[in-house]
Scaffold this motif. Structure first.
Motif, PDB file in Angstrom:
ATOM      1  N   PHE A  34      -4.399  17.589 -22.278  1.00 26.83           N
ATOM      2  CA  PHE A  34      -5.317  16.978 -23.245  1.00 26.83           C
ATOM      3  C   PHE A  34      -5.196  17.657 -24.610  1.00 26.83           C
ATOM      4  O   PHE A  34      -5.123  16.987 -25.646  1.00 26.83           O
ATOM      5  N   LEU A  35      -5.154  18.987 -24.631  1.00 29.23           N
ATOM      6  CA  LEU A  35      -5.024  19.721 -25.897  1.00 29.23           C
ATOM      7  C   LEU A  35      -3.686  19.446 -26.570  1.00 29.23           C
ATOM      8  O   LEU A  35      -3.614  19.287 -27.796  1.00 29.23           O
ATOM      9  N   GLN A  36      -2.643  19.384 -25.749  1.00 29.05           N
ATOM     10  CA  GLN A  36      -1.308  19.147 -26.305  1.00 29.05           C
ATOM     11  C   GLN A  36      -1.227  17.769 -26.954  1.00 29.05           C
ATOM     12  O   GLN A  36      -0.593  17.614 -28.020  1.00 29.05           O
ATOM     13  N   ASP A  37      -1.841  16.774 -26.335  1.00 28.98           N
ATOM     14  CA  ASP A  37      -1.827  15.423 -26.905  1.00 28.98           C
ATOM     15  C   ASP A  37      -2.505  15.390 -28.273  1.00 28.98           C
ATOM     16  O   ASP A  37      -2.197  14.520 -29.099  1.00 28.98           O
ATOM     17  N   ARG A  38      -3.415  16.329 -28.503  1.00 28.20           N
ATOM     18  CA  ARG A  38      -4.152  16.377 -29.778  1.00 28.20           C
ATOM     19  C   ARG A  38      -3.666  17.510 -30.671  1.00 28.20           C
ATOM     20  O   ARG A  38      -4.336  17.868 -31.644  1.00 28.20           O
ATOM     21  N   SER A  39      -2.500  18.038 -30.332  1.00 29.50           N
ATOM     22  CA  SER A  39      -1.853  19.101 -31.130  1.00 29.50           C
ATOM     23  C   SER A  39      -2.772  20.301 -31.335  1.00 29.50           C
ATOM     24  O   SER A  39      -2.773  20.927 -32.410  1.00 29.50           O
ATOM     25  N   VAL A  40      -3.564  20.621 -30.316  1.00 31.89           N
ATOM     26  CA  VAL A  40      -4.437  21.798 -30.363  1.00 31.89           C
ATOM     27  C   VAL A  40      -3.714  22.941 -29.649  1.00 31.89           C
ATOM     28  O   VAL A  40      -3.507  22.903 -28.440  1.00 31.89           O
ATOM     29  N   SER A  41      -3.325  23.950 -30.409  1.00 27.07           N
ATOM     30  CA  SER A  41      -2.560  25.068 -29.836  1.00 27.07           C
ATOM     31  C   SER A  41      -3.364  26.362 -29.768  1.00 27.07           C
ATOM     32  O   SER A  41      -2.952  27.318 -29.122  1.00 27.07           O
ATOM     33  N   ARG A  42      -4.507  26.395 -30.437  1.00 29.64           N
ATOM     34  CA  ARG A  42      -5.338  27.607 -30.430  1.00 29.64           C
ATOM     35  C   ARG A  42      -6.652  27.341 -29.711  1.00 29.64           C
ATOM     36  O   ARG A  42      -7.329  26.351 -29.989  1.00 29.64           O
ATOM     37  N   ILE A  43      -7.007  28.240 -28.829  1.00 37.13           N
ATOM     38  CA  ILE A  43      -8.225  28.062 -28.045  1.00 37.13           C
ATOM     39  C   ILE A  43      -9.470  28.127 -28.922  1.00 37.13           C
ATOM     40  O   ILE A  43     -10.515  27.571 -28.579  1.00 37.13           O
ATOM     41  N   SER A  44      -9.367  28.755 -30.078  1.00 36.08           N
ATOM     42  CA  SER A  44     -10.512  28.865 -30.988  1.00 36.08           C
ATOM     43  C   SER A  44     -10.919  27.509 -31.563  1.00 36.08           C
ATOM     44  O   SER A  44     -12.013  27.357 -32.097  1.00 36.08           O
ATOM     45  N   ARG A  45     -10.032  26.524 -31.447  1.00 32.96           N
ATOM     46  CA  ARG A  45     -10.342  25.196 -31.968  1.00 32.96           C
ATOM     47  C   ARG A  45     -11.163  24.352 -30.980  1.00 32.96           C
ATOM     48  O   ARG A  45     -11.570  23.244 -31.302  1.00 32.96           O
ATOM     49  N   ALA A  81     -16.111  23.429 -15.441  1.00 26.35           N
ATOM     50  CA  ALA A  81     -16.397  24.791 -14.978  1.00 26.35           C
ATOM     51  C   ALA A  81     -15.135  25.653 -15.038  1.00 26.35           C
ATOM     52  O   ALA A  81     -15.199  26.841 -15.386  1.00 26.35           O
ATOM     53  N   ALA A  82     -13.982  25.060 -14.715  1.00 20.62           N
ATOM     54  CA  ALA A  82     -12.717  25.795 -14.778  1.00 20.62           C
ATOM     55  C   ALA A  82     -12.401  26.195 -16.223  1.00 20.62           C
ATOM     56  O   ALA A  82     -11.985  27.332 -16.483  1.00 20.62           O
ATOM     57  N   VAL A  83     -12.595  25.265 -17.147  1.00 21.35           N
ATOM     58  CA  VAL A  83     -12.349  25.561 -18.562  1.00 21.35           C
ATOM     59  C   VAL A  83     -13.321  26.631 -19.056  1.00 21.35           C
ATOM     60  O   VAL A  83     -12.938  27.561 -19.788  1.00 21.35           O
ATOM     61  N   SER A  84     -14.574  26.528 -18.663  1.00 20.70           N
ATOM     62  CA  SER A  84     -15.577  27.517 -19.074  1.00 20.70           C
ATOM     63  C   SER A  84     -15.215  28.911 -18.566  1.00 20.70           C
ATOM     64  O   SER A  84     -15.338  29.900 -19.297  1.00 20.70           O
ATOM     65  N   SER A  85     -14.752  29.002 -17.322  1.00 22.12           N
ATOM     66  CA  SER A  85     -14.349  30.302 -16.761  1.00 22.12           C
ATOM     67  C   SER A  85     -13.167  30.879 -17.540  1.00 22.12           C
ATOM     68  O   SER A  85     -13.108  32.091 -17.795  1.00 22.12           O
ATOM     69  N   TYR A  86     -12.244  30.007 -17.916  1.00 18.75           N
ATOM     70  CA  TYR A  86     -11.099  30.467 -18.705  1.00 18.75           C
ATOM     71  C   TYR A  86     -11.546  30.986 -20.074  1.00 18.75           C
ATOM     72  O   TYR A  86     -11.085  32.039 -20.529  1.00 18.75           O
ATOM     73  N   LEU A  87     -12.463  30.265 -20.722  1.00 21.73           N
ATOM     74  CA  LEU A  87     -12.953  30.695 -22.033  1.00 21.73           C
ATOM     75  C   LEU A  87     -13.673  32.040 -21.941  1.00 21.73           C
ATOM     76  O   LEU A  87     -13.528  32.897 -22.820  1.00 21.73           O
ATOM     77  N   VAL A  92     -13.367  38.136 -23.321  1.00 23.84           N
ATOM     78  CA  VAL A  92     -13.368  39.580 -23.040  1.00 23.84           C
ATOM     79  C   VAL A  92     -12.527  40.316 -24.076  1.00 23.84           C
ATOM     80  O   VAL A  92     -12.890  41.399 -24.554  1.00 23.84           O
ATOM     81  N   SER A  93     -11.393  39.719 -24.456  1.00 31.68           N
ATOM     82  CA  SER A  93     -10.518  40.337 -25.457  1.00 31.68           C
ATOM     83  C   SER A  93     -10.793  39.822 -26.867  1.00 31.68           C
ATOM     84  O   SER A  93     -10.299  40.388 -27.842  1.00 31.68           O
ATOM     85  N   ASP A  94     -11.575  38.748 -26.970  1.00 28.52           N
ATOM     86  CA  ASP A  94     -11.908  38.184 -28.281  1.00 28.52           C
ATOM     87  C   ASP A  94     -13.387  37.783 -28.290  1.00 28.52           C
ATOM     88  O   ASP A  94     -13.735  36.601 -28.150  1.00 28.52           O
ATOM     89  N   PRO A  95     -14.286  38.756 -28.449  1.00 34.66           N
ATOM     90  CA  PRO A  95     -15.740  38.494 -28.370  1.00 34.66           C
ATOM     91  C   PRO A  95     -16.248  37.473 -29.387  1.00 34.66           C
ATOM     92  O   PRO A  95     -17.314  36.882 -29.173  1.00 34.66           O
ATOM     93  N   LYS A  96     -15.518  37.262 -30.463  1.00 35.29           N
ATOM     94  CA  LYS A  96     -15.963  36.309 -31.480  1.00 35.29           C
ATOM     95  C   LYS A  96     -15.762  34.854 -31.044  1.00 35.29           C
ATOM     96  O   LYS A  96     -16.326  33.943 -31.647  1.00 35.29           O
ATOM     97  N   LEU A  97     -14.952  34.678 -30.025  1.00 34.42           N
ATOM     98  CA  LEU A  97     -14.690  33.325 -29.544  1.00 34.42           C
ATOM     99  C   LEU A  97     -15.948  32.730 -28.921  1.00 34.42           C
ATOM    100  O   LEU A  97     -16.623  33.375 -28.131  1.00 34.42           O
ATOM    101  N   ARG A  98     -16.256  31.492 -29.258  1.00 35.07           N
ATOM    102  CA  ARG A  98     -17.436  30.810 -28.706  1.00 35.07           C
ATOM    103  C   ARG A  98     -17.032  29.951 -27.511  1.00 35.07           C
ATOM    104  O   ARG A  98     -15.928  29.396 -27.472  1.00 35.07           O
ATOM    105  N   ASN A  99     -17.940  29.845 -26.572  1.00 34.51           N
ATOM    106  CA  ASN A  99     -17.724  28.982 -25.416  1.00 34.51           C
ATOM    107  C   ASN A  99     -18.688  27.803 -25.515  1.00 34.51           C
ATOM    108  O   ASN A  99     -19.841  27.890 -25.084  1.00 34.51           O
TER     109      ASN A  99
END
Length: 278
Positions: A34-45, A81-87, A92-99
């Motif tokens: 789904f992300l690839q189809d929308r050219s989303v390469s960064r999880i922060s997006r 739930a799987a995506v949320s667990s991944y986020l 853990v390594s990027d605390p600024k990232l929002r879920n």
């Protein structure tokens, strides 16, 4: 997007089963596509808007297994739930990232909890299945509370049959066995008298030497997927609403709670504080 570090984390630190990791991989693979189809390469997006779009995307996915378009709410909830667990793992390594799923997850919990199947429906379903293998298969799932992966590993000699005499002198036939469950732990299960007799008749009627308890049409051990499909196929053929295998396990747990509660109430009414022996 690389999900392998997260999957390795589930394997090494969380010690999740291969089946659980496989489910996570499949769910995250769909999200990655789904992300690839929308050219989303960064999880922060990944934000609320993108998550809402992903939910709609899953509602439009073909679902040939049930002959319809769109995944069920329970399937959508599991993938979220799987995506949320991944986020959360990435945070853990990027605390600024929002879920963003933290805000949306509650609305997708309503269908997560499986409901027990009514006794009348189960009795009618089992009575309507002419195939002896399938009838014994579903009876065992219902009588033991085993996971489908645990039933898959059963052999013809996995269940030992014994006789016990109760205080009134009545003889009861019971079955018992062991399986390797989650986390590689061995656990014991018991089989009631009615299911034991059906199991014994089924094994006695077999004319092959394959050790597996349940065989496919190709005379190979039935896979987990084949067991799940068989139950679904009978529901559709006999006109029942969809019953997944996990609901049989949940039904077993519900019946066990009712049985224990009833025994405790009987002890109370009898004026004894002694706990029942299980």
């Amino acid at each position: 997007m690389n999900f392998e570090p997260f999957l390795n984390h589930l394997h090494t630190l969380k010690q999740c089963s291969p089946q659980t990791i496989k489910a996570y991989r499949n769910d995250l693979k769909l999200f990655g596509a789904f992300l690839q189809d929308r050219s989303v390469s960064r999880i922060s997006r990944v934000d609320h808007a993108l998550v809402s779009e992903y939910i709609e995307y899953m509602r439009q996915q073909p679902n040939p297994r049930f002959g319809r378009t769109g995944l069920a709410d329970a399937s959508i909830a599991r993938r979220l739930a799987a995506v949320s667990s991944y986020l959360e793992f990435v945070r853990v390594s990027d605390p600024k990232l929002r879920n963003p799923l933290k805000d949306l997850s509650r609305r997708w919990q309503k269908n997560n909890e499986p409901k027990p199947v009514e006794d009348y429906t189960l009795d009618l379903l089992l009575a309507s299945i002419p195939n002896v293998r399938d009838r014994v298969l579903f009876s065992l799932l219902l009588a033991t509370g085993l996971r489908v992966s645990e039933v898959h590993q059963l052999n013809r000699d996995s269940i030992c049959i014994d006789q016990e005499t109760d205080p009134k002198g009545k003889v009861h036939v019971i079955g018992s066995g062991q399986v390797v469950g989650k986390g590689g732990k061995r656990r014991k299960f018991y089989v009631d008298e009615t299911t034991v007799f059906a199991f014994a008749e089924y094994v006695e009627a077999r004319r092959d030497d394959n050790p597996a308890l349940f065989l496919s049409e190709r005379k190979q051990r039935m896979s987990v997927r084949a067991i799940q499909y068989t139950l679904d196929a009978w529901c559709r053929k006999l006109g029942f609403s969809h019953i997944n295998v996990h609901r049989l396990r949940h039904t077993f747990a519900t019946r066990l709670i009712v049985l224990i509660f009833g025994a405790c109430r009987s002890l109370e009414s009898g004026g004894t504080n002694s706990a029942p022996r299980w």
